[in-house]
Design a protein around this motif. Sequence first.
Motif, PDB file in Angstrom:
ATOM      1  N   VAL A  26       0.838  -1.201   0.000  1.00 18.36           N
ATOM      2  CA  VAL A  26       0.000   0.000   0.000  1.00 18.36           C
ATOM      3  C   VAL A  26       0.873   1.251   0.000  1.00 18.36           C
ATOM      4  CG1 VAL A  26      -1.667   1.334   1.346  1.00 18.36           C
ATOM      5  CG2 VAL A  26      -1.974  -1.138   1.081  1.00 18.36           C
ATOM      6  N   ALA A  27       1.845   1.294   0.901  1.00 16.11           N
ATOM      7  CA  ALA A  27       2.714   2.466   0.978  1.00 16.11           C
ATOM      8  C   ALA A  27       3.489   2.660  -0.321  1.00 16.11           C
ATOM      9  CB  ALA A  27       3.679   2.317   2.154  1.00 16.11           C
ATOM     10  N   TYR A  28       4.020   1.577  -0.839  1.00 20.84           N
ATOM     11  CA  TYR A  28       4.795   1.627  -2.079  1.00 20.84           C
ATOM     12  C   TYR A  28       3.948   2.162  -3.222  1.00 20.84           C
ATOM     13  CZ  TYR A  28       7.769  -0.391  -5.837  1.00 20.84           C
ATOM     14  OH  TYR A  28       8.545  -0.587  -6.938  1.00 20.84           O
ATOM     15  N   SER A  29       2.756   1.610  -3.387  1.00 18.48           N
ATOM     16  CA  SER A  29       1.921   1.974  -4.524  1.00 18.48           C
ATOM     17  C   SER A  29       1.433   3.416  -4.433  1.00 18.48           C
ATOM     18  CB  SER A  29       0.721   1.026  -4.621  1.00 18.48           C
ATOM     19  OG  SER A  29      -0.143   1.161  -3.504  1.00 18.48           O
TER      20      SER A  29
ATOM     21  N   LYS B 237       1.276   0.645  -8.448  1.00 15.35           N
ATOM     22  CA  LYS B 237       2.701   0.307  -8.474  1.00 15.35           C
ATOM     23  C   LYS B 237       3.224   0.354  -9.907  1.00 15.35           C
ATOM     24  CE  LYS B 237       3.986  -3.248  -5.875  1.00 15.35           C
ATOM     25  NZ  LYS B 237       3.913  -4.593  -5.212  1.00 15.35           N
ATOM     26  N   GLY B 238       2.406  -0.095 -10.847  1.00 13.09           N
ATOM     27  CA  GLY B 238       2.810  -0.091 -12.245  1.00 13.09           C
ATOM     28  C   GLY B 238       2.996   1.311 -12.794  1.00 13.09           C
ATOM     29  N   ILE B 239       2.207   2.267 -12.311  1.00 11.61           N
ATOM     30  CA  ILE B 239       2.372   3.652 -12.750  1.00 11.61           C
ATOM     31  C   ILE B 239       3.749   4.168 -12.353  1.00 11.61           C
ATOM     32  CG2 ILE B 239       1.554   6.008 -12.327  1.00 11.61           C
ATOM     33  CD1 ILE B 239      -1.294   4.859 -12.255  1.00 11.61           C
ATOM     34  N   ALA B 240       4.165   3.879 -11.109  1.00 13.93           N
ATOM     35  CA  ALA B 240       5.514   4.281 -10.687  1.00 13.93           C
ATOM     36  C   ALA B 240       6.582   3.553 -11.496  1.00 13.93           C
ATOM     37  CB  ALA B 240       5.689   4.012  -9.199  1.00 13.93           C
ATOM     38  N   LEU B 241       6.357   2.277 -11.765  1.00 14.40           N
ATOM     39  CA  LEU B 241       7.317   1.503 -12.557  1.00 14.40           C
ATOM     40  C   LEU B 241       7.492   2.087 -13.949  1.00 14.40           C
ATOM     41  CD1 LEU B 241       9.024  -1.153 -12.979  1.00 14.40           C
ATOM     42  CD2 LEU B 241       6.899  -2.178 -13.828  1.00 14.40           C
ATOM     43  N   ARG B 242       6.385   2.365 -14.620  1.00 17.23           N
ATOM     44  CA  ARG B 242       6.438   2.766 -16.027  1.00 17.23           C
ATOM     45  C   ARG B 242       6.928   4.202 -16.210  1.00 17.23           C
ATOM     46  NH1 ARG B 242       4.915   0.950 -20.820  1.00 17.23           N
ATOM     47  NH2 ARG B 242       4.182   2.388 -22.431  1.00 17.23           N
TER      48      ARG B 242
END
Length: 421
Positions: A204-207, A329-334
């Motif tokens: 949760v915190a990460y995302s 999380k994927g938004i931060a990744l991309r």
Amino acid sequence: MSSEPAAADARLVEESPKDTGHRRSPYERDRARVLHSAAFRRLATKTQVHTAGTDDFLRTRLTHSLEVAQIAREMGARLGCDPDVVDVAGLAHDLGHPPFGHNGEAALDLLATPCGGFEGNAQTLRVLTRLEAKVIAPDGSSAGLNLTRASLDAIGKYPWPRRPGERKFGVYADDAEVFAWIRDGAPGDRRCLEAQVMDWADDVAYSVHDVEDGIHGGYVTLRPLLTDADERAALCADVAGAYSGESAGDLAEVLVELLADPLLAPLAGYDGSHRAQVALKATTSGVTGRFVSAAVAATEERFGPGPHRRYAADLVVPRLVRAQCALLKGIALRYVMRRSGFRGRYERQRTMLAEVVAALVRRAPDGLDPIFAALWRAAPDDAARLRVVVDQVASLTDPAAVTWHTRLVGGTAPPTHGGAA
């Protein structure tokens, strides 16, 4: 092993009670030990997503760990867990992470192949039970912080050794003895509830927070996702490959619903103003609360109102909520970790760590900190000595890794600013 979990408040090395005038619980003492540890302080300049020190607003491993602990503590308390145990797990869960985030972790895993590889969670166990200076065992060896069994078990996201084809694991072969003590009576590979709570709090915190950092830093905007179906499909493919067992098609349906949620509306027009920052923080708080409450409600629906501790229940996270979290999380990744120029930065970081490890292997024990020099001298073979060198490098902060590279290798250190996977 026994059929029931062994005493939760036991310590590997028995200690006499402290006469401080205030009787703290064993888990309160655990929490204090983590907070006062050198490994915890070093998290202040270790990469979370953005390289530590590049922006005063952005999160480091230290601030991330504090936020995970706060989320885990509240969620655990609602389920009836001992709040200090889940707090300890949140504070300590990233102590084993090396410089440069997951990029550094991948580099050290390759370099440590002759001694069993490297994994941040397995390294955390090693830091807590061996490398931190707090308690000496009767045989003269270090017992690390000598935390209770319950706290060490709660920190274990992956309570198993390395397996063929699997990237995540929680213990190196030469830490198997203390690991067996921690897991005495535990049911197979099952994680205790407190570890599951910490793991979900971490997700949760990460995302949520990494998207907040990306929006504030200008790396993330939702406009392309709102207007471009191909971009939405590409994001869902990234998420299916990295974070979720859902198909890209199923994730696409969840993404459309997520983008239409009024709670996320402030993210599209962020301009950095005070009003925009307030709206962004409201979104962050709202999404965090939603993800936590959904898991608490689903767990209580399946297992009853509690209190629940250790192996009395498993955390239940609804499928839709887990998919939404993975998409964030994927938004931060991309858009952050894979933004333009990331491959060159990551390669320079990996090269730096490889050169520092190689230099220390040649020079050790000279060049090692005193604790690691003593461990190197006591190591029985080359693999064990390599493990000590990797322990030393993993302990470094991002700026220290640059300094050590300059000192050991010479010349100007390769630039490493930018996000780290």
